[in-house]
Design a protein around this motif. Structure first.
Motif, PDB file in Angstrom:
ATOM      1  N   SER A   1       6.922  37.800  26.922  1.00  0.00           N
ATOM      2  CA  SER A   1       5.912  38.970  26.780  1.00  0.00           C
ATOM      3  C   SER A   1       6.231  39.984  26.527  1.00  0.00           C
ATOM      4  O   SER A   1       7.465  40.955  27.632  1.00  0.00           O
ATOM      5  N   SER A   2       5.303  41.300  26.149  1.00  0.00           N
ATOM      6  CA  SER A   2       5.252  42.834  26.088  1.00  0.00           C
ATOM      7  C   SER A   2       4.684  43.445  27.838  1.00  0.00           C
ATOM      8  O   SER A   2       5.168  44.660  28.149  1.00  0.00           O
ATOM      9  N   ASN A   3       4.405  42.707  28.160  1.00  0.00           N
ATOM     10  CA  ASN A   3       2.746  42.717  29.100  1.00  0.00           C
ATOM     11  C   ASN A   3       3.524  42.878  30.137  1.00  0.00           C
ATOM     12  O   ASN A   3       3.777  41.624  31.041  1.00  0.00           O
ATOM     13  N   ALA A   4       3.841  44.235  31.018  1.00  0.00           N
ATOM     14  CA  ALA A   4       4.661  43.626  32.713  1.00  0.00           C
ATOM     15  C   ALA A   4       4.181  43.235  33.688  1.00  0.00           C
ATOM     16  O   ALA A   4       5.171  42.645  34.816  1.00  0.00           O
ATOM     17  N   TRP A   5       2.671  43.244  33.757  1.00  0.00           N
ATOM     18  CA  TRP A   5       1.818  42.574  34.461  1.00  0.00           C
ATOM     19  C   TRP A   5       1.548  40.790  33.984  1.00  0.00           C
ATOM     20  O   TRP A   5       2.194  40.097  34.776  1.00  0.00           O
ATOM     21  N   ASP A   6       2.212  40.606  33.016  1.00  0.00           N
ATOM     22  CA  ASP A   6       1.863  39.483  33.085  1.00  0.00           C
ATOM     23  C   ASP A   6       3.726  38.685  33.195  1.00  0.00           C
ATOM     24  O   ASP A   6       3.339  37.158  33.376  1.00  0.00           O
ATOM     25  N   ILE A   7       4.733  38.936  32.756  1.00  0.00           N
ATOM     26  CA  ILE A   7       5.873  39.586  33.031  1.00  0.00           C
ATOM     27  C   ILE A   7       5.979  38.785  34.900  1.00  0.00           C
ATOM     28  O   ILE A   7       6.622  37.402  34.852  1.00  0.00           O
ATOM     29  N   ALA A   8       5.496  39.490  35.468  1.00  0.00           N
ATOM     30  CA  ALA A   8       5.347  39.360  37.339  1.00  0.00           C
ATOM     31  C   ALA A   8       3.869  38.822  37.279  1.00  0.00           C
ATOM     32  O   ALA A   8       4.923  37.262  38.553  1.00  0.00           O
ATOM     33  N   GLY A   9       3.313  37.986  36.331  1.00  0.00           N
ATOM     34  CA  GLY A   9       2.897  37.091  37.424  1.00  0.00           C
ATOM     35  C   GLY A   9       3.245  35.391  36.938  1.00  0.00           C
ATOM     36  O   GLY A   9       3.284  35.008  38.024  1.00  0.00           O
ATOM     37  N   ALA A  10       4.018  35.744  35.415  1.00  0.00           N
ATOM     38  CA  ALA A  10       4.542  34.386  34.751  1.00  0.00           C
ATOM     39  C   ALA A  10       5.578  34.299  35.892  1.00  0.00           C
ATOM     40  O   ALA A  10       6.039  32.546  36.406  1.00  0.00           O
ATOM     41  N   GLY A  11       6.819  34.958  36.351  1.00  0.00           N
ATOM     42  CA  GLY A  11       7.652  35.061  37.135  1.00  0.00           C
ATOM     43  C   GLY A  11       7.329  34.472  38.173  1.00  0.00           C
ATOM     44  O   GLY A  11       7.874  33.678  38.893  1.00  0.00           O
ATOM     45  N   THR A  12       6.126  34.985  39.238  1.00  0.00           N
ATOM     46  CA  THR A  12       5.338  34.677  41.127  1.00  0.00           C
ATOM     47  C   THR A  12       5.222  33.193  41.015  1.00  0.00           C
ATOM     48  O   THR A  12       5.713  31.983  41.287  1.00  0.00           O
ATOM     49  N   ALA A  13       4.615  32.803  39.559  1.00  0.00           N
ATOM     50  CA  ALA A  13       4.234  31.275  38.919  1.00  0.00           C
ATOM     51  C   ALA A  13       5.500  29.987  38.967  1.00  0.00           C
ATOM     52  O   ALA A  13       5.462  29.398  39.909  1.00  0.00           O
ATOM     53  N   GLY A  14       6.218  31.095  38.280  1.00  0.00           N
ATOM     54  CA  GLY A  14       7.825  29.652  38.238  1.00  0.00           C
ATOM     55  C   GLY A  14       8.845  29.421  37.018  1.00  0.00           C
ATOM     56  O   GLY A  14       9.403  28.607  37.130  1.00  0.00           O
ATOM     57  N   MET A  15       7.963  30.582  36.511  1.00  0.00           N
ATOM     58  CA  MET A  15       8.646  30.620  35.343  1.00  0.00           C
ATOM     59  C   MET A  15       9.629  31.128  35.145  1.00  0.00           C
ATOM     60  O   MET A  15       9.494  32.838  35.786  1.00  0.00           O
ATOM     61  N   ALA A  16      10.364  31.119  33.960  1.00  0.00           N
ATOM     62  CA  ALA A  16      11.616  31.825  33.375  1.00  0.00           C
ATOM     63  C   ALA A  16      11.171  33.243  32.830  1.00  0.00           C
ATOM     64  O   ALA A  16       9.853  32.715  32.390  1.00  0.00           O
ATOM     65  N   THR A  17      11.600  34.267  33.100  1.00  0.00           N
ATOM     66  CA  THR A  17      10.516  35.383  31.675  1.00  0.00           C
ATOM     67  C   THR A  17      12.083  36.254  30.995  1.00  0.00           C
ATOM     68  O   THR A  17      13.022  36.760  30.902  1.00  0.00           O
ATOM     69  N   THR A  18      10.980  37.298  29.662  1.00  0.00           N
ATOM     70  CA  THR A  18      11.581  37.694  28.829  1.00  0.00           C
ATOM     71  C   THR A  18      10.996  38.760  28.939  1.00  0.00           C
ATOM     72  O   THR A  18       9.256  38.623  28.505  1.00  0.00           O
ATOM     73  N   TRP A  19      11.121  39.940  29.142  1.00  0.00           N
ATOM     74  CA  TRP A  19      10.443  40.687  29.559  1.00  0.00           C
ATOM     75  C   TRP A  19      10.515  41.945  28.488  1.00  0.00           C
ATOM     76  O   TRP A  19      11.602  42.483  27.842  1.00  0.00           O
ATOM     77  N   VAL A  20       9.744  42.464  26.841  1.00  0.00           N
ATOM     78  CA  VAL A  20       9.987  42.541  26.130  1.00  0.00           C
ATOM     79  C   VAL A  20       9.374  44.394  25.730  1.00  0.00           C
ATOM     80  O   VAL A  20       8.413  44.907  25.738  1.00  0.00           O
TER      81      VAL A  20
END
Length: 225
Positions: free
Chosen positions: A175-194
């Motif tokens: 995701s390019s949305n920082a809030w989305d990355i923060a949410g997914a990571g907190t939920a337990g997903m791996a993340t890549t921030w564009v």
């Protein structure tokens, strides 16, 4: 291999491309077009948060319409109903970012399952994916509509993992949305921030596992995982 979930709005497709339709329909100065667009997108996200927090779910297409109404009122613009609907329909015709289709193809070729995970409701996402030329490059589309709330609620990311029939920690959000990355990571997903604008990460929630500045770099990072 993993399930890779791409955000649609702002990540695969450029929400600011609505400015072309706004300018044509409103016939106002470019500066005002930009201001309306910025307000529209800001309120679209704000209304999704409000809807989730108030437990008063509406599909994202309706949220997008409410946000447009606010943006037009903010700048004392009063186009007729047909014009308003044509403007909203710009969200069916967003421009894909450079390298979007190629990135999806490279990750699929590397054996990953590649889907969209978005707040958009299913019909809205299907229309955009087709019009942007991305649908044939995706293994599927997963919508927050399935749990009747919006990201960054953890249930949306959990819904994606359940849909893909994979453990949450074997799925990755791009995701390019920082809030989305923060949410997914907190939920337990791996993340890549564009992170195209080289912004700082969010001060609350998880930090990104990977950070890149454009879509092709996502495939460079993950196609060999």
């Amino acid at each position: 291999m993993t399930g890779i979930c791409f955000d649609m709005y702002g990540t695969l497709c450029d929400t600011s491309s609505v400015r072309t339709r706004l300018g044509a329909e409103l016939d106002v100065a470019d500066r005002l077009v930009a201001a309306v667009d910025d307000t529209w997108r800001r309120k679209q996200l704000q209304y999704s948060y409000q809807s989730a927090q108030m437990d008063d779910y509406e599909p994202f297409w309706e949220i997008t319409g409410h946000a447009l109404e606010y943006a037009l009122a903010q700048f004392d613009l009063d186009p007729d109903a047909a014009t308003r609907e044509r403007i909203r329909e710009a969200y069916d015709h967003l421009t894909p970012f450079a390298g979007a289709a190629e990135t999806l193809d490279r990750l699929s070729a590397a054996g990953h399952e590649v889907v969209v995970l978005s707040n958009g409701n299913p019909a809205m996402l299907e229309r955009l994916a087709e019009n942007a030329g991305l649908r044939s490059h995706l293994d599927g589309i997963v919508s927050a509509h399935g749990v009747r709330t919006f990201k960054p609620d953890p249930s949306v990311y959990e819904h994606a993992a359940e849909t893909l029939d994979r453990p949450l920690d074997t799925c990755r959000l791009v995701s390019s949305n920082a809030w989305d990355i923060a949410g997914a990571g907190t939920a337990g997903m791996a993340t890549t921030w564009v992170n195209r604008r080289r912004d700082p990460p969010e001060a609350i929630g998880a930090r990104p596992d990977h950070e890149v500045t454009g879509l092709p770099a996502v495939a460079d990072d993950l196609s060999s995982d």
